[in-house]
Design a protein around this motif. Structure first.
Motif, mmCIF file in Angstrom:
data_model
loop_
_atom_site.group_PDB
_atom_site.id
_atom_site.type_symbol
_atom_site.label_atom_id
_atom_site.label_comp_id
_atom_site.label_asym_id
_atom_site.label_seq_id
_atom_site.Cartn_x
_atom_site.Cartn_y
_atom_site.Cartn_z
ATOM 1 N N ILE A 135 -56.428 34.185 60.598
ATOM 2 C CA ILE A 135 -57.592 34.384 61.473
ATOM 3 C C ILE A 135 -57.141 34.580 62.906
ATOM 4 N N SER A 136 -56.186 33.762 63.351
ATOM 5 C CA SER A 136 -55.698 33.870 64.725
ATOM 6 C C SER A 136 -55.103 35.235 64.999
ATOM 7 N N PHE A 137 -54.343 35.769 64.028
ATOM 8 C CA PHE A 137 -53.739 37.075 64.234
ATOM 9 C C PHE A 137 -54.782 38.178 64.195
ATOM 10 N N SER A 138 -55.816 38.001 63.382
ATOM 11 C CA SER A 138 -56.884 38.989 63.346
ATOM 12 C C SER A 138 -57.592 39.080 64.695
ATOM 13 N N LYS A 139 -57.642 37.966 65.415
ATOM 14 C CA LYS A 139 -58.305 37.943 66.721
ATOM 15 C C LYS A 139 -57.382 38.340 67.875
ATOM 16 N N MET A 140 -56.104 38.057 67.753
ATOM 17 C CA MET A 140 -55.216 38.110 68.922
ATOM 18 C C MET A 140 -54.906 39.528 69.381
ATOM 19 N N TRP A 141 -54.463 39.599 70.611
ATOM 20 C CA TRP A 141 -53.994 40.850 71.186
ATOM 21 C C TRP A 141 -52.942 40.535 72.224
ATOM 22 N N ASP A 142 -51.736 41.057 72.032
ATOM 23 C CA ASP A 142 -50.645 40.882 72.985
ATOM 24 C C ASP A 142 -50.331 42.240 73.594
ATOM 25 N N PRO A 143 -50.740 42.486 74.826
ATOM 26 C CA PRO A 143 -50.547 43.811 75.411
ATOM 27 C C PRO A 143 -49.079 44.175 75.628
ATOM 28 N N MET A 144 -48.206 43.187 75.747
ATOM 29 C CA MET A 144 -46.789 43.486 75.971
ATOM 30 C C MET A 144 -46.183 44.229 74.783
ATOM 31 N N GLY A 145 -46.528 43.789 73.584
ATOM 32 C CA GLY A 145 -45.990 44.453 72.400
ATOM 33 C C GLY A 145 -47.005 45.324 71.692
ATOM 34 N N MET A 146 -48.223 45.384 72.243
ATOM 35 C CA MET A 146 -49.323 46.085 71.573
ATOM 36 C C MET A 146 -49.488 45.545 70.152
ATOM 37 N N VAL A 147 -49.495 44.221 70.027
ATOM 38 C CA VAL A 147 -49.515 43.560 68.726
ATOM 39 C C VAL A 147 -50.782 42.735 68.585
ATOM 40 N N GLY A 148 -51.410 42.808 67.429
ATOM 41 C CA GLY A 148 -52.622 42.053 67.131
ATOM 42 C C GLY A 148 -53.762 43.000 66.809
ATOM 43 N N TRP A 149 -54.698 42.526 65.986
ATOM 44 C CA TRP A 149 -55.802 43.384 65.557
ATOM 45 C C TRP A 149 -56.977 43.370 66.527
ATOM 46 N N LYS A 150 -57.038 42.386 67.416
ATOM 47 C CA LYS A 150 -58.103 42.220 68.423
ATOM 48 C C LYS A 150 -59.503 42.407 67.829
ATOM 49 N N ILE A 151 -59.737 41.787 66.672
ATOM 50 C CA ILE A 151 -61.044 41.905 66.017
ATOM 51 C C ILE A 151 -61.869 40.666 66.333
ATOM 52 N N THR A 152 -62.700 40.790 67.345
ATOM 53 C CA THR A 152 -63.628 39.722 67.716
ATOM 54 C C THR A 152 -65.070 40.201 67.647
ATOM 55 N N GLY A 153 -65.268 41.378 67.082
ATOM 56 C CA GLY A 153 -66.598 41.935 66.905
ATOM 57 C C GLY A 153 -66.626 42.775 65.643
ATOM 58 N N PRO A 154 -67.759 43.377 65.313
ATOM 59 C CA PRO A 154 -67.915 44.115 64.051
ATOM 60 C C PRO A 154 -67.367 45.529 64.109
ATOM 61 N N GLY A 155 -67.424 46.177 62.939
ATOM 62 C CA GLY A 155 -66.985 47.557 62.832
ATOM 63 C C GLY A 155 -65.576 47.690 62.297
ATOM 64 N N HIS A 156 -65.171 46.760 61.406
ATOM 65 C CA HIS A 156 -63.778 46.722 60.953
ATOM 66 C C HIS A 156 -63.691 46.465 59.452
#
Length: 486
Positions: free
Chosen positions: A357-378
């Motif tokens: 769940i944490s990785f589905s939410k996270m976003w690390d701009p330095m590596g462009m890593v993470g799914w950044k899913i905190t809203g719908p449409g996925h």
């Protein structure tokens, strides 16, 4: 004697009642309950009584009695594709069924690659193909090896996993290899398959040769060494200039960063979500022990020249602070866990489903890593945490199509409370019309024993489109709720 006032009151009540009765008659006539005598309107017959005999099963699940124990019809496969397996889908979920790992993997590849166009069709060897370019063959008895091989799924290999045994290729896998009819990897000797670990055995090799497939056997004396070997192999194909896997210089392609996913050999469930990420973005996948770093992992990190973004999957109980500090000599270290030293006074319990769940939410701009899913449409992929074979086999769902990150349930019958809450938080809602979207889709992997039908139905129920204007709509959102924007 009645007073004039009382008489007047009664007269008013009577008149009002008459007016209401007339209005009701007019409405009933207009709706067709009573005939108006006109040829332009029909009749409505109301039947408000029903048989009160109790159904054979629960009144809530089967209020009108249990249906037949057998289906009334079967879904035939498409003409010319007799090995394609039908699936069960709802509004927001799709079951990719498999009673065993061999079936699970074949069901995933059947969903993604129709393999209906000839190999010489336009763009068949480029872009998003109708057929894969190669295959990754694994055995379903070794989770560390299977996880290690998943970087090979990504382009330019486009090599989804299928399962074989230590002695040969079972029929379901052999039929799927034939159905897929891969094109071969043009950038790597036109090979058709990677045989990783125990999949590189005489029985498998003999059958592949008989079918006319070219292959590369990928083996090593231990898991960290195998990961180093896969890293060098994939890097030589994906990024021949440096031999290190990495995305190009564009911002949407990773900014030229060298990203490495690192898991603990004693806690492999925590890194299962990384199988879907490395299928999506070119990355390394390496191993450490809880309190030490193997020399093979250090060799692979040294190839990055100190510029790696190193992602540790799990908390200190999985990968110690000592190991994190040692790894920091070779790049920037980021932990992927549910911990937050601002939100928590003490370290919270961290589980594999929490990490997903944490990785589905996270976003690390330095590596462009993470799914950044905190809203719908996925899209999402749901597996039982004990079905690592299904997790690995479903990684191509993050490679093509919905790009569905991995989520895990701990129970075949009920979602964990934190996962239930996450699904509700990203459920879609609308302000004008549900036709505008967005929509979610969850791929449910495996048999009814891995994730039951009621649990799938519950995911569908909490993932459906809702009306944000209703007073009791407290969760969900719209397209703009997944931030930051790319």
């Amino acid at each position: 004697m009645f007073s004039k006032t009382r008489l007047s009151t009664r007269t008013s009540i009577a008149r009002a009642a008459l007016a209401v009765a007339v209005l009701v008659l007019i409405l009933l006539a207009a709706t067709g309950v009573f005939s108006s005598g006109s040829s332009s309107i029909g009749h409505v017959k109301l039947v408000t009584t029903a048989n009160t005999t109790p159904p054979t099963r629960g009144a809530q699940t089967d209020p009108f009695g249990a249906p037949s124990s057998k289906p009334d019809y079967a879904v035939p496969p498409p003409p010319g594709q007799p090995t394609l397996a039908p699936t069960v889908a709802t509004k927001t979920t799709t079951r990719i069924y498999g009673a065993n790992p061999f079936q699970e993997a074949a069901s995933v590849t059947q969903h993604i690659w129709p393999a209906a166009l000839p190999e010489n069709a336009p763009n068949e060897n480029n872009n998003d193909p109708d057929r894969p370019w190669a295959l990754t063959l694994l055995t379903p008895d070794d989770p560390l090896t299977a996880i290690t091989a998943t970087p090979l799924i990504h382009f330019p290999d486009d090599a989804p996993p299928l399962y074989v045994t230590r002695h040969g290729i079972p029929q379901v896998t052999a039929n799927e290899i034939k159905r897929l009819g891969d094109t071969g990897i043009t950038r790597f000797h036109n090979i058709d398959a990677f045989l990783v670990g125990a999949a590189a055995n005489p029985g498998v090799e003999k059958q592949l040769k008989a079918m006319g497939l070219k292959y590369a056997a990928v083996t090593a004396p231990n898991t960290p060494a195998l990961a180093n070997t896969v890293d060098k192999l994939y890097g030589s194909i994906q990024n021949p200039d440096t031999g290190v896997p990495g995305m190009g210089g564009g911002a949407t392609m990773g900014g030229g960063s060298y990203n490495v996913m690192i898991g603990s050999t004693s806690a492999y469930k925590y890194i299962l979500p990384a199988t879907h990420w490395v299928a999506h973005m070119a990355s390394g996948l390496l191993w450490v022990n809880q309190n030490s770093v193997p020399s093979a992992t250090i060799d692979a990190l040294k190839r990055r020249g100190g510029t790696a973004n190193i992602y540790l999957w799990g908390g200190p109980q999985q990968i110690s602070a000592k190991v994190a500090d040692q790894l920091s000599r070779y790049g920037r270290v980021v932990r992927i866990s549910n911990n937050d030293n601002v939100a928590f006074n003490a370290n919270p319990t961290d589980t594999a489903p929490d990490t997903a769940i944490s990785f589905s939410k996270m976003w690390d701009p330095m590596g462009m890593v993470g799914w950044k899913i905190t809203g719908p449409g996925h899209g999402f992929t749901l597996v039982n945490e004990n079905d690592w074979q299904g997790a690995v086999a479903s990684a191509p769902l993050s490679h093509l199509g919905f790009h569905a990150p991995l989520l895990m349930t701990t129970n075949a019958n009920t979602l964990p409370s934190q996962l239930d809450a996450y699904y509700k938080s990203v459920a879609p809602t609308y302000t004008e019309t549900p036709a505008d979207g967005p929509y979610n889709m969850t791929y449910v992997i495996g048999s009814w024993k891995q994730v039951t039908w009621p649990e799938q139905a519950h995911v569908d129920y909490i993932s459906e489109m809702g009306n944000r204007r209703l007073w009791n709509t407290a969760t969900g959102g719209g397209y703009t709720d997944s931030e930051p924007s790319p």
